[in-house]
Design a protein around this motif. Structure first.
Motif, PDB file in Angstrom:
ATOM      1  N   PRO A  17       0.810  -1.224   0.000  1.00  0.00           N
ATOM      2  CA  PRO A  17       0.000   0.000   0.000  1.00  0.00           C
ATOM      3  C   PRO A  17       0.842   1.273   0.000  1.00  0.00           C
ATOM      4  N   THR A  18       0.570   2.133  -0.940  1.00  0.00           N
ATOM      5  CA  THR A  18       1.290   3.406  -1.039  1.00  0.00           C
ATOM      6  C   THR A  18       0.349   4.585  -1.236  1.00  0.00           C
ATOM      7  N   GLU A  19      -0.961   4.342  -1.158  1.00  0.00           N
ATOM      8  CA  GLU A  19      -1.923   5.384  -1.532  1.00  0.00           C
ATOM      9  C   GLU A  19      -1.861   6.610  -0.620  1.00  0.00           C
ATOM     10  N   LYS A  20      -1.338   6.464   0.607  1.00  0.00           N
ATOM     11  CA  LYS A  20      -1.234   7.624   1.510  1.00  0.00           C
ATOM     12  C   LYS A  20       0.218   7.977   1.821  1.00  0.00           C
ATOM     13  N   LEU A  21       1.136   7.309   1.182  1.00  0.00           N
ATOM     14  CA  LEU A  21       2.552   7.586   1.405  1.00  0.00           C
ATOM     15  C   LEU A  21       2.926   8.905   0.728  1.00  0.00           C
ATOM     16  N   LYS A  22       3.539   9.805   1.468  1.00  0.00           N
ATOM     17  CA  LYS A  22       3.965  11.077   0.909  1.00  0.00           C
ATOM     18  C   LYS A  22       5.235  10.839   0.086  1.00  0.00           C
ATOM     19  N   LEU A  23       5.123  10.899  -1.224  1.00  0.00           N
ATOM     20  CA  LEU A  23       6.237  10.571  -2.114  1.00  0.00           C
ATOM     21  C   LEU A  23       7.164  11.764  -2.362  1.00  0.00           C
ATOM     22  N   ARG A  24       6.727  12.944  -1.931  1.00  0.00           N
ATOM     23  CA  ARG A  24       7.576  14.130  -2.053  1.00  0.00           C
ATOM     24  C   ARG A  24       7.539  14.903  -0.739  1.00  0.00           C
ATOM     25  N   LEU A  48      10.321   1.580  -4.883  1.00  0.00           N
ATOM     26  CA  LEU A  48       9.857   2.937  -5.200  1.00  0.00           C
ATOM     27  C   LEU A  48      11.004   3.916  -5.414  1.00  0.00           C
ATOM     28  N   GLY A  49      12.193   3.528  -4.984  1.00  0.00           N
ATOM     29  CA  GLY A  49      13.351   4.406  -5.173  1.00  0.00           C
ATOM     30  C   GLY A  49      13.500   5.497  -4.139  1.00  0.00           C
ATOM     31  N   GLY A  50      12.765   5.371  -3.012  1.00  0.00           N
ATOM     32  CA  GLY A  50      12.876   6.363  -1.953  1.00  0.00           C
ATOM     33  C   GLY A  50      11.841   7.470  -2.066  1.00  0.00           C
ATOM     34  N   ILE A  51      12.071   8.550  -1.332  1.00  0.00           N
ATOM     35  CA  ILE A  51      11.159   9.693  -1.285  1.00  0.00           C
ATOM     36  C   ILE A  51      11.839  10.900  -1.929  1.00  0.00           C
ATOM     37  N   GLU A  52      11.098  11.639  -2.721  1.00  0.00           N
ATOM     38  CA  GLU A  52      11.663  12.806  -3.397  1.00  0.00           C
ATOM     39  C   GLU A  52      11.763  13.987  -2.430  1.00  0.00           C
ATOM     40  N   GLY A  53      12.917  14.599  -2.364  1.00  0.00           N
ATOM     41  CA  GLY A  53      13.113  15.753  -1.509  1.00  0.00           C
ATOM     42  C   GLY A  53      12.575  17.020  -2.152  1.00  0.00           C
ATOM     43  N   ARG A  60      15.703  10.369  -2.155  1.00  0.00           N
ATOM     44  CA  ARG A  60      16.581   9.992  -1.064  1.00  0.00           C
ATOM     45  C   ARG A  60      15.973   8.843  -0.275  1.00  0.00           C
ATOM     46  N   LYS A  61      16.836   8.104   0.401  1.00  0.00           N
ATOM     47  CA  LYS A  61      16.391   6.941   1.142  1.00  0.00           C
ATOM     48  C   LYS A  61      15.584   7.359   2.361  1.00  0.00           C
ATOM     49  N   ALA A  62      14.424   6.718   2.543  1.00  0.00           N
ATOM     50  CA  ALA A  62      13.585   6.989   3.710  1.00  0.00           C
ATOM     51  C   ALA A  62      14.082   6.176   4.892  1.00  0.00           C
ATOM     52  N   ARG A  63      14.014   6.755   6.054  1.00  0.00           N
ATOM     53  CA  ARG A  63      14.335   6.036   7.283  1.00  0.00           C
ATOM     54  C   ARG A  63      13.108   5.229   7.691  1.00  0.00           C
ATOM     55  N   ILE A  64      13.276   3.930   7.852  1.00  0.00           N
ATOM     56  CA  ILE A  64      12.196   3.058   8.314  1.00  0.00           C
ATOM     57  C   ILE A  64      12.440   2.804   9.796  1.00  0.00           C
ATOM     58  N   SER A  65      11.447   3.058  10.641  1.00  0.00           N
ATOM     59  CA  SER A  65      11.626   2.857  12.076  1.00  0.00           C
ATOM     60  C   SER A  65      10.422   2.168  12.688  1.00  0.00           C
ATOM     61  N   LEU A  66      10.701   1.378  13.721  1.00  0.00           N
ATOM     62  CA  LEU A  66       9.653   0.670  14.450  1.00  0.00           C
ATOM     63  C   LEU A  66       8.991   1.623  15.440  1.00  0.00           C
ATOM     64  N   LEU A  67       7.679   1.550  15.551  1.00  0.00           N
ATOM     65  CA  LEU A  67       6.925   2.302  16.549  1.00  0.00           C
ATOM     66  C   LEU A  67       6.300   1.284  17.499  1.00  0.00           C
ATOM     67  N   ALA A  68       6.599   1.406  18.792  1.00  0.00           N
ATOM     68  CA  ALA A  68       6.168   0.370  19.736  1.00  0.00           C
ATOM     69  C   ALA A  68       5.986   0.923  21.134  1.00  0.00           C
ATOM     70  N   GLY A  69       5.429   0.090  22.008  1.00  0.00           N
ATOM     71  CA  GLY A  69       5.247   0.443  23.402  1.00  0.00           C
ATOM     72  C   GLY A  69       6.476   0.122  24.224  1.00  0.00           C
ATOM     73  N   ALA A  70       6.548   0.706  25.423  1.00  0.00           N
ATOM     74  CA  ALA A  70       7.714   0.552  26.285  1.00  0.00           C
ATOM     75  C   ALA A  70       7.970  -0.902  26.664  1.00  0.00           C
ATOM     76  N   GLY A  72      15.731  19.897   4.063  1.00  0.00           N
ATOM     77  CA  GLY A  72      16.731  19.580   5.071  1.00  0.00           C
ATOM     78  C   GLY A  72      16.347  18.478   6.035  1.00  0.00           C
ATOM     79  N   LYS A  73      15.162  17.918   5.871  1.00  0.00           N
ATOM     80  CA  LYS A  73      14.700  16.850   6.754  1.00  0.00           C
ATOM     81  C   LYS A  73      14.921  15.482   6.092  1.00  0.00           C
ATOM     82  N   THR A  74      15.071  14.446   6.919  1.00  0.00           N
ATOM     83  CA  THR A  74      15.189  13.075   6.423  1.00  0.00           C
ATOM     84  C   THR A  74      13.810  12.430   6.430  1.00  0.00           C
ATOM     85  N   PRO A  75      13.353  11.864   5.303  1.00  0.00           N
ATOM     86  CA  PRO A  75      12.029  11.228   5.284  1.00  0.00           C
ATOM     87  C   PRO A  75      11.980  10.034   6.236  1.00  0.00           C
ATOM     88  N   LEU A  76      10.874   9.911   6.948  1.00  0.00           N
ATOM     89  CA  LEU A  76      10.701   8.854   7.955  1.00  0.00           C
ATOM     90  C   LEU A  76       9.381   8.138   7.738  1.00  0.00           C
TER      91      LEU A  76
END
Length: 297
Positions: free
Chosen positions: A32-39, A155-160, A166-176, A44-48
């Motif tokens: 699914p990419t329908e809500k992914l911000k591709l640009r 997808l080749g990353g996110i357009e700045g 540029r490569k998007a940072r993929i990170s886990l979101l979780a509870g303590a 100066g920010k890193t896509p996450l």
């Protein structure tokens, strides 16, 4: 963007990259990419991209709220720009008490985020099969690599803002509680921790009753890749408590999204012990966590 429904009942967005095979099983799948911000919109920010793995049986407001908390935290405290958020329901091979069939959990999550501008549901884990076509458990490290591949390779990353991909940072979101389990010797495979915390990193939602400092003390080598988010408004709604309410025929409205309540009623979920259940109880461990799912191997 419109969505379609697969033979298993799983909602899949149209117009996305299609993969005909998952681990040897002839399973049609679309990332699914329908809500992914591709640009990006912030120079100066890193896509996450934030990924929450869990049972989501059923999904609660706390699971959704953690994404908003993380988004606010990222905006004010980091050099990242959030470009998307994903819920990744665990495979049916994870024999947890109260685990509804995968396609139902994916559909409940899809209904819960239907009106979100940035949250999506990825059925990858629930569709994963072994050579015999049976549900196959997917380690968290492999899930993050999957997102990395789909977003940064396919997808080749996110357009700045400068027009460069540029490569998007993929990170886990979780509870303590998840981080606390990571600090327990022998519970997680070292190579998985290196991948999850060393390579990708994690945004952790603090939870009352957990000693996050104690957990982080044993994960010092990854502290630069772990961001702790305070939960200002305490919320202890859990899937386990929701299932207990449903089993007792009590109302769960305003504990979970209305479309999820309606889906549960439509399909008669959680009123009786589910066939996927095991004989032992494993409690939910916090918002967006993997709910104590096995991580070794």
């Amino acid at each position: 963007m419109s969505t379609g429904t697969s033979d298993s009942g799983t909602q899949t967005p149209s117009g996305v990259v299609e993969h005909p095979v998952l681990d040897g099983a002839q399973t049609h799948y679309t990332f699914p990419t329908e809500k992914l911000k591709l640009r990006q919109t912030q120079p100066g920010k890193t896509p996450l991209v934030l990924v929450a793995c869990g049972s989501f049986s059923p999904i609660t407001f706390l699971h959704l709220r953690m994404f908003e908390m993380a988004s606010d935290f990222v905006r004010f405290n980091t050099d990242f720009e959030v470009c998307g958020g994903y819920l990744s329901p665990v495979s049916d091979a994870y024999k947890k008490v109260g685990l509804a069939p995968g396609h139902h959990r994916v559909n409940m999550c899809a209904r819960a985020v239907e009106h979100s501008s940035w949250l999506m549901v990825d059925p990858f884990e629930t569709l994963n099969r072994n050579e015999k076509g049976e549900p196959q458990y997917v380690p968290t490290a492999k899930v993050l690599r999957h997102f990395d591949h789909e977003i940064n390779t396919v997808l080749g990353g996110i357009e700045g803002t400068d027009g460069q991909k540029r490569k998007a940072r993929i990170s886990l979101l979780a509870g303590a509680d998840l981080v606390m389990s990571m600090g327990e010797p022998g519970l997680w495979a070292p190579q998985d921790l290196d991948t999850i915390l060393g390579e990708y990193g994690a945004f952790i939602i603090e939870r009352s009753g957990t000693d996050i400092d104690e957990a982080l003390a044993s994960l010092r080598q990854y502290e630069h890749n772990i961001w702790v988010i305070s939960q200002v408004i305490q919320n202890d709604i859990s899937s386990t408590k929701v299932r207990l309410f449903l089993k007792k025929d009590l109302s769960v409205r305003y504990l979970i999204p209305d479309p999820v309540v309606e889906y549960i009623e439509e399909h008669g979920l959680f009123s009786e012990p589910n066939s996927n259940n095991s004989s032992s109880r494993t409690p939910d461990v916090g918002p967006g966590s993997s709910e104590s799912k096995p991580t070794k191997g």
